[in-house]
Design a protein around this motif. Sequence first.
Motif, PDB file in Angstrom:
ATOM      1  N   ASP A  63       0.870  -1.169   0.000  1.00 13.98           N
ATOM      2  CA  ASP A  63       0.000   0.000   0.000  1.00 13.98           C
ATOM      3  C   ASP A  63       0.914   1.229   0.000  1.00 13.98           C
ATOM      4  N   PRO A  64       0.933   2.007  -1.072  1.00 16.40           N
ATOM      5  CA  PRO A  64       1.879   3.133  -1.126  1.00 16.40           C
ATOM      6  C   PRO A  64       1.656   4.157  -0.010  1.00 16.40           C
ATOM      7  N   TRP A  65       0.408   4.318   0.422  1.00 22.86           N
ATOM      8  CA  TRP A  65       0.143   5.276   1.495  1.00 22.86           C
ATOM      9  C   TRP A  65       0.698   4.767   2.814  1.00 22.86           C
ATOM     10  N   LEU A  66       0.577   3.463   3.044  1.00 26.25           N
ATOM     11  CA  LEU A  66       1.132   2.871   4.254  1.00 26.25           C
ATOM     12  C   LEU A  66       2.650   2.970   4.253  1.00 26.25           C
ATOM     13  N   LEU A  67       3.262   2.714   3.106  1.00 26.74           N
ATOM     14  CA  LEU A  67       4.724   2.821   3.019  1.00 26.74           C
ATOM     15  C   LEU A  67       5.188   4.259   3.244  1.00 26.74           C
ATOM     16  N   ALA A  68       4.418   5.223   2.751  1.00 28.63           N
ATOM     17  CA  ALA A  68       4.755   6.630   2.998  1.00 28.63           C
ATOM     18  C   ALA A  68       4.645   6.954   4.482  1.00 28.63           C
ATOM     19  N   GLY A  69       3.625   6.405   5.136  1.00 26.27           N
ATOM     20  CA  GLY A  69       3.483   6.607   6.577  1.00 26.27           C
ATOM     21  C   GLY A  69       4.625   5.983   7.356  1.00 26.27           C
ATOM     22  N   VAL A  70       5.037   4.787   6.946  1.00 25.07           N
ATOM     23  CA  VAL A  70       6.178   4.133   7.601  1.00 25.07           C
ATOM     24  C   VAL A  70       7.447   4.946   7.367  1.00 25.07           C
ATOM     25  N   GLY A  71       7.599   5.468   6.163  1.00 26.21           N
ATOM     26  CA  GLY A  71       8.764   6.309   5.883  1.00 26.21           C
ATOM     27  C   GLY A  71       8.777   7.565   6.745  1.00 26.21           C
ATOM     28  N   ALA A  72       7.619   8.187   6.913  1.00 25.46           N
ATOM     29  CA  ALA A  72       7.535   9.370   7.780  1.00 25.46           C
ATOM     30  C   ALA A  72       7.844   9.002   9.223  1.00 25.46           C
ATOM     31  N   ALA A  73       7.417   7.818   9.643  1.00 25.28           N
ATOM     32  CA  ALA A  73       7.726   7.362  11.002  1.00 25.28           C
ATOM     33  C   ALA A  73       9.221   7.148  11.172  1.00 25.28           C
ATOM     34  N   LEU A  78      14.393   8.962  13.376  1.00 26.83           N
ATOM     35  CA  LEU A  78      15.753   9.462  13.191  1.00 26.83           C
ATOM     36  C   LEU A  78      15.946  10.839  13.821  1.00 26.83           C
ATOM     37  N   LEU A  79      14.855  11.591  13.893  1.00 26.11           N
ATOM     38  CA  LEU A  79      14.899  12.910  14.548  1.00 26.11           C
ATOM     39  C   LEU A  79      14.709  12.814  16.055  1.00 26.11           C
ATOM     40  N   ARG A  80      14.684  11.575  16.570  1.00 28.54           N
ATOM     41  CA  ARG A  80      14.603  11.301  18.011  1.00 28.54           C
ATOM     42  C   ARG A  80      13.320  11.826  18.653  1.00 28.54           C
ATOM     43  N   GLN A  81      12.206  11.658  17.958  1.00 26.34           N
ATOM     44  CA  GLN A  81      10.913  12.067  18.498  1.00 26.34           C
ATOM     45  C   GLN A  81      10.378  10.978  19.434  1.00 26.34           C
ATOM     46  N   SER A  82       9.431  11.335  20.262  1.00 27.00           N
ATOM     47  CA  SER A  82       8.841  10.371  21.183  1.00 27.00           C
ATOM     48  C   SER A  82       7.954   9.390  20.421  1.00 27.00           C
ATOM     49  N   PHE A  83       7.611   8.300  21.078  1.00 25.85           N
ATOM     50  CA  PHE A  83       6.835   7.243  20.433  1.00 25.85           C
ATOM     51  C   PHE A  83       5.486   7.757  19.956  1.00 25.85           C
ATOM     52  N   ILE A  84       4.817   8.557  20.753  1.00 25.58           N
ATOM     53  CA  ILE A  84       3.489   9.050  20.372  1.00 25.58           C
ATOM     54  C   ILE A  84       3.585   9.992  19.171  1.00 25.58           C
ATOM     55  N   VAL A  85       4.654  10.780  19.093  1.00 19.91           N
ATOM     56  CA  VAL A  85       4.843  11.668  17.946  1.00 19.91           C
ATOM     57  C   VAL A  85       5.059  10.844  16.678  1.00 19.91           C
TER      58      VAL A  85
END
Length: 101
Positions: A63-73, A78-85
Amino acid sequence: MIWVAVVVASVGCYLLKLAGMSLPASVLERPDVRRVALLLPVAMLSALVAVELFDGGGVLGVDPWLLAGVGAAVVALLLRQSFIVVIVVAAATTAVLRALT
């Protein structure tokens, strides 16, 4: 019959939560328990993503949208954001892309 399954699952979840809350502090302060507690959310999220990537026949349903979401995650991680972010960024990215297409 479905209500029996719902009630049994609910009682089981409640008892599992109660068992975790009734552990003595000496058990919760062990380094092994702390390490597992820190890594458990990541493992659960990874399992959910892996299950979502495959359809019922065991075929990789990309699912390209799911892969984009995983990429954003991944970027948020990598930017060391919290789990909820990380979760919110992935969900928002996927939702926006699905809404636009």
